[in-house]
Scaffold this motif. Structure first.
Motif, PDB file in Angstrom:
ATOM      1  N   THR A 126      52.458  65.365   3.706  1.00  0.00           N
ATOM      2  CA  THR A 126      52.787  63.935   3.844  1.00  0.00           C
ATOM      3  C   THR A 126      53.557  63.735   5.148  1.00  0.00           C
ATOM      4  N   ARG A 127      52.845  63.922   6.234  1.00  0.00           N
ATOM      5  CA  ARG A 127      53.405  63.716   7.564  1.00  0.00           C
ATOM      6  C   ARG A 127      52.432  62.863   8.375  1.00  0.00           C
ATOM      7  N   THR A 128      52.646  62.762   9.657  1.00  0.00           N
ATOM      8  CA  THR A 128      51.885  61.821  10.480  1.00  0.00           C
ATOM      9  C   THR A 128      50.379  62.033  10.363  1.00  0.00           C
ATOM     10  N   ARG A 129      49.672  60.930  10.335  1.00  0.00           N
ATOM     11  CA  ARG A 129      48.206  60.914  10.394  1.00  0.00           C
ATOM     12  C   ARG A 129      47.738  60.483  11.782  1.00  0.00           C
ATOM     13  N   ASP A 130      48.657  60.507  12.752  1.00  0.00           N
ATOM     14  CA  ASP A 130      48.369  60.076  14.127  1.00  0.00           C
ATOM     15  C   ASP A 130      47.945  58.614  14.181  1.00  0.00           C
ATOM     16  N   ARG A 131      48.594  57.792  13.352  1.00  0.00           N
ATOM     17  CA  ARG A 131      48.331  56.345  13.350  1.00  0.00           C
ATOM     18  C   ARG A 131      49.643  55.560  13.445  1.00  0.00           C
ATOM     19  N   ASP A 390      49.684  57.865  -3.140  1.00  0.00           N
ATOM     20  CA  ASP A 390      48.367  58.118  -2.521  1.00  0.00           C
ATOM     21  C   ASP A 390      48.522  59.153  -1.421  1.00  0.00           C
ATOM     22  N   ARG A 391      48.833  60.380  -1.793  1.00  0.00           N
ATOM     23  CA  ARG A 391      49.225  61.408  -0.835  1.00  0.00           C
ATOM     24  C   ARG A 391      48.110  61.788   0.128  1.00  0.00           C
ATOM     25  N   THR A 392      46.857  61.529  -0.217  1.00  0.00           N
ATOM     26  CA  THR A 392      45.747  61.916   0.659  1.00  0.00           C
ATOM     27  C   THR A 392      45.259  60.772   1.542  1.00  0.00           C
ATOM     28  N   ARG A 393      45.908  59.629   1.467  1.00  0.00           N
ATOM     29  CA  ARG A 393      45.465  58.481   2.260  1.00  0.00           C
ATOM     30  C   ARG A 393      45.569  58.806   3.753  1.00  0.00           C
ATOM     31  N   THR A 394      44.523  58.505   4.479  1.00  0.00           N
ATOM     32  CA  THR A 394      44.506  58.810   5.914  1.00  0.00           C
ATOM     33  C   THR A 394      44.967  57.630   6.773  1.00  0.00           C
ATOM     34  N   ARG A 395      44.668  56.399   6.369  1.00  0.00           N
ATOM     35  CA  ARG A 395      45.012  55.225   7.187  1.00  0.00           C
ATOM     36  C   ARG A 395      46.433  54.788   6.830  1.00  0.00           C
ATOM     37  N   PHE A 396      47.381  55.580   7.308  1.00  0.00           N
ATOM     38  CA  PHE A 396      48.786  55.390   6.956  1.00  0.00           C
ATOM     39  C   PHE A 396      49.640  55.925   8.094  1.00  0.00           C
ATOM     40  N   GLY A 397      50.791  55.290   8.302  1.00  0.00           N
ATOM     41  CA  GLY A 397      51.688  55.759   9.347  1.00  0.00           C
ATOM     42  C   GLY A 397      53.037  55.073   9.277  1.00  0.00           C
ATOM     43  N   VAL A 398      53.817  55.207  10.345  1.00  0.00           N
ATOM     44  CA  VAL A 398      55.107  54.542  10.454  1.00  0.00           C
ATOM     45  C   VAL A 398      55.130  53.754  11.759  1.00  0.00           C
ATOM     46  N   ALA A 399      55.985  52.735  11.805  1.00  0.00           N
ATOM     47  CA  ALA A 399      56.138  51.899  12.995  1.00  0.00           C
ATOM     48  C   ALA A 399      57.607  51.888  13.393  1.00  0.00           C
ATOM     49  N   LEU A 400      57.899  52.196  14.653  1.00  0.00           N
ATOM     50  CA  LEU A 400      59.258  52.393  15.144  1.00  0.00           C
ATOM     51  C   LEU A 400      59.756  51.117  15.811  1.00  0.00           C
ATOM     52  N   TYR A 401      60.838  50.536  15.258  1.00  0.00           N
ATOM     53  CA  TYR A 401      61.414  49.325  15.847  1.00  0.00           C
ATOM     54  C   TYR A 401      62.834  49.619  16.341  1.00  0.00           C
ATOM     55  N   VAL A 402      63.099  49.667  17.595  1.00  0.00           N
ATOM     56  CA  VAL A 402      62.343  49.217  18.726  1.00  0.00           C
ATOM     57  C   VAL A 402      62.739  50.112  19.898  1.00  0.00           C
ATOM     58  N   ASP A 403      61.948  50.222  20.963  1.00  0.00           N
ATOM     59  CA  ASP A 403      62.193  51.218  22.012  1.00  0.00           C
ATOM     60  C   ASP A 403      63.546  51.065  22.695  1.00  0.00           C
ATOM     61  N   PHE A 404      63.951  49.845  23.020  1.00  0.00           N
ATOM     62  CA  PHE A 404      65.124  49.657  23.868  1.00  0.00           C
ATOM     63  C   PHE A 404      66.445  49.826  23.143  1.00  0.00           C
ATOM     64  N   ALA A 405      66.418  49.914  21.811  1.00  0.00           N
ATOM     65  CA  ALA A 405      67.658  50.090  21.056  1.00  0.00           C
ATOM     66  C   ALA A 405      67.767  51.473  20.428  1.00  0.00           C
ATOM     67  N   ALA A 406      66.768  52.327  20.655  1.00  0.00           N
ATOM     68  CA  ALA A 406      66.725  53.631  20.005  1.00  0.00           C
ATOM     69  C   ALA A 406      67.730  54.607  20.616  1.00  0.00           C
ATOM     70  N   TYR A 414      62.625  61.209  13.643  1.00  0.00           N
ATOM     71  CA  TYR A 414      61.196  60.915  13.534  1.00  0.00           C
ATOM     72  C   TYR A 414      60.361  62.165  13.750  1.00  0.00           C
ATOM     73  N   ARG A 415      60.674  62.908  14.810  1.00  0.00           N
ATOM     74  CA  ARG A 415      59.882  64.113  15.105  1.00  0.00           C
ATOM     75  C   ARG A 415      60.033  65.168  14.011  1.00  0.00           C
ATOM     76  N   GLU A 416      61.261  65.408  13.595  1.00  0.00           N
ATOM     77  CA  GLU A 416      61.497  66.466  12.628  1.00  0.00           C
ATOM     78  C   GLU A 416      61.017  66.115  11.215  1.00  0.00           C
ATOM     79  N   GLY A 417      61.202  64.855  10.826  1.00  0.00           N
ATOM     80  CA  GLY A 417      60.846  64.487   9.464  1.00  0.00           C
ATOM     81  C   GLY A 417      59.422  64.034   9.275  1.00  0.00           C
ATOM     82  N   TRP A 418      58.775  63.550  10.357  1.00  0.00           N
ATOM     83  CA  TRP A 418      57.456  62.952  10.202  1.00  0.00           C
ATOM     84  C   TRP A 418      56.417  63.501  11.186  1.00  0.00           C
ATOM     85  N   ALA A 419      56.750  63.546  12.459  1.00  0.00           N
ATOM     86  CA  ALA A 419      55.737  63.896  13.466  1.00  0.00           C
ATOM     87  C   ALA A 419      55.647  65.394  13.715  1.00  0.00           C
TER      88      ALA A 419
END
Length: 420
Positions: A126-131, A390-406, A414-419
Motif C-alpha cells: 500500500t504505497r505509491t501507484r505513481d499517480r 481496496d488494497r489492490t486498487r491501482t488508480r489511487f494516490g496522494v496529493a501534496l498541498y502545497v509546494d511553497f509552504a512545505a 512522504y518519501r519514507e511513508g509512501w513513495a
C-alpha cells in the motif's frame, strides 16, 4: 488544494520573494489548497504581560501572582458545594448531568473510534501507484521562477510517485472569465517541465470563492457563469496545459449546478484528450453531522458520500482535502484520514483517480493544528484506509498541498511513508 483547497491566493508575493500570500480558494482554503496565499507559517502569538507591578499582593518570590489566600478559596468552595447539595436543586442537578453526558458521550465515542481506526499496520504494497500530485503556487507562471527553479523541482520529484502538477493559473473572475494576463509564463513552464520530467503532466489549477455563504463570489446557479467557466477552460487548454484542475469553495453538498458545470467541462476535456480534476470536500463522517454543523454555524463542512460519488463519476481525478479538521491529536487525525479514505474508496469508480490530500503546510489555528495534522499521520491513515477497503486498487494516490509552504520533514515523511 483551506475552506479547503480554504481561501488563499497563490498569486501575491511579498517583496518579490518566492513566498506567496493572499486570498484564492485553496484545496481547502488547495483552493482550501504563504507563497500564493494559501498558507504561511503562523506568526508568533502572545507576549509576556507585565507582572509584579507595585502594589500587587502575591506569593513570596512570585511577582504579580496576586492569588487569593487559601482560607478564602476554601470558604468559596464550601459555599458552592453547599449550594449544589441543596435538596431543592436535585432535579436541576440531574438535568445538568444528563445534558453533560449527552454532549460528551458522542464526542468521546467518536474520539475512541478514530483512535481505533488508527491502530494496526498498513498492508504490504500500500504505497505509491505513481499517480500522486503536487499543488504549485502562482509564482511558476507569473515570471518569478526560472530554469534553475525547474531544475531544482525536477531533482526533488524524481524517484517519487508524482505524475501531476496542479499549477495555480487563476483565479477565475466571479463571472467565470479568466484574464490571459494571469498566466504569462505558462508556455515556458509547460515546456520546461516536459523537458526535465518526461511523463509529468502540468494541469491548470483554477478556482474562485463561491457566493454560497455570502453576497460576494461566483454564482454557479447562473447559466452564463457556468458557460464562461467552460470557455475559460478551452482558453487555458489552448495555452498548452495538460489538463484542468478546479477548486471552487465553499461548495455545499448536493449542489446540482456544480454537477451541471462538471458535465460541460468533461465534454471539453474529453474532446482535448486531457484529464478533468477537482479538489473535493471531506465526506460526512457521521449521519446528519453536516446538517447539524450547517444549522449551528451556517457553514456546512462535508459532502454526503452519495454526492461525493456523483462528483467522482464526472471527473478523471478527485483529490480530497483531508486537512483542516480541528482535531487536536495526531492519532485522531490519522484515524480520521483512514476513515475518509475508506468512505471515498467505496464510492469512487475504478475509472477515476482518487487522491488523498497531504498537509504540506504549517500553521496553528482553530481549524488546523500543526502538531496533529502531520504528513506522517496522513500517509499512515491513507495506507490504513486503503488496506482495509481496496488494497489492490491501482488508480489511487496522494496529493501534496502545497509546494511553497512545505518543510523538508514533509518531503521526508512522504518519501519514507509512501513513495519509498
Amino acid at each position: 488544494m483551506h475552506t479547503g483547497p480554504g481561501t488563499s491566493d497563490p498569486r501575491n508575493a511579498a517583496n518579490g520573494s518566492d513566498d506567496e500570500a493572499g486570498g484564492q480558494p485553496r484545496p481547502d482554503r488547495p483552493g482550501k489548497p504563504g507563497e500564493d496565499g494559501a498558507r504561511s507559517p503562523s506568526d508568533a502569538i502572545g507576549a509576556e504581560g507585565d507582572s509584579g507591578a507595585e502594589g500587587d499582593k502575591g506569593l513570596p518570590g512570585v511577582p504579580g501572582a496576586d492569588r487569593a489566600r487559601p482560607s478564602a478559596v476554601a470558604g468559596w468552595r464550601r459555599r458552592v458545594l453547599d449550594l449544589w447539595r441543596r435538596p431543592s436543586l436535585r432535579w436541576p442537578r440531574r438535568v445538568a448531568l444528563a445534558l453533560v453526558t449527552v454532549l460528551l458521550l458522542p464526542v468521546l465515542a467518536a474520539g475512541i473510534a478514530l483512535r481505533v481506526n488508527y491502530a494496526g499496520d498498513p498492508a504490504p504494497g500500500t504505497r505509491t501507484r505513481d499517480r500522486d500530485a503536487l499543488w504549485l503556487g502562482h509564482a511558476w507562471v507569473d515570471g518569478r521562477k526560472r530554469d534553475a527553479d525547474v531544475g531544482d523541482l525536477a531533482r526533488r520529484l524524481r524517484r517519487t510517485g508524482i505524475r501531476d502538477l496542479y499549477v495555480h493559473a487563476g483565479p477565475l473572475e466571479h463571472d467565470g472569465t479568466l484574464p490571459r494576463s494571469a498566466y504569462p509564463r505558462a508556455r515556458w513552464l509547460i515546456t520546461a517541465v516536459h523537458r526535465e520530467l518526461p511523463g509529468v503532466r502540468v494541469q491548470a489549477w483554477l478556482g474562485d470563492a463561491l457566493a454560497s455563504e455570502g453576497p460576494h463570489g461566483m454564482r454557479l446557479e447562473r447559466e452564463a457563469t457556468r458557460a464562461a467557466v467552460v470557455r475559460s477552460t478551452r482558453q487555458i487548454l489552448a495555452a498548452g496545459f495538460d489538463g484542468a484542475h478546479f477548486d471552487l469553495e465553499p461548495l455545499h453538498s448536493g449542489d446540482r449546478n456544480y454537477l451541471s458545470l462538471l458535465d460541460g467541462l468533461r465534454r471539453v476535456t474529453r474532446a482535448e484528450g486531457v484529464p478533468l480534476s477537482v479538489a473535493a470536500h471531506q465526506i460526512d463522517p457521521l449521519p446528519a453531522a453536516n446538517s447539524v454543523r450547517g444549522a449551528l454555524t451556517g457553514h456546512p463542512k462535508w459532502w454526503s458520500q452519495a454526492y461525493f460519488g456523483q462528483v467522482a463519476r464526472r471527473v478523471d481525478q478527485i483529490a480530497v482535502m483531508t486537512y483542516d479538521t480541528a482535531l487536536p491529536l495526531e492519532s485522531l487525525f490519522g484515524g480520521y484520514v483512514a476513515q475518509q479514505t475508506s468512505l471515498a474508496l467505496e464510492v469512487t469508480p475504478e475509472s477515476t483517480d482518487l487522491l488523498m490530500g497531504l498537509p504540506f503546510f504549517h500553521e496553528d489555528d482553530m481549524s488546523h493544528h500543526e502538531s496533529a495534522e502531520t504528513v506522517a499521520a496522513a500517509v499512515r491513515g491513507t495506507r490504513l484506509g486503503l488496506s482495509r477497503t481496496d488494497r489492490t486498487r491501482t488508480r489511487f494516490g496522494v496529493a501534496l498541498y502545497v509546494d511553497f509552504a512545505a518543510h523538508e520533514e514533509d518531503w521526508a515523511a512522504y518519501r519514507e511513508g509512501w513513495a519509498g
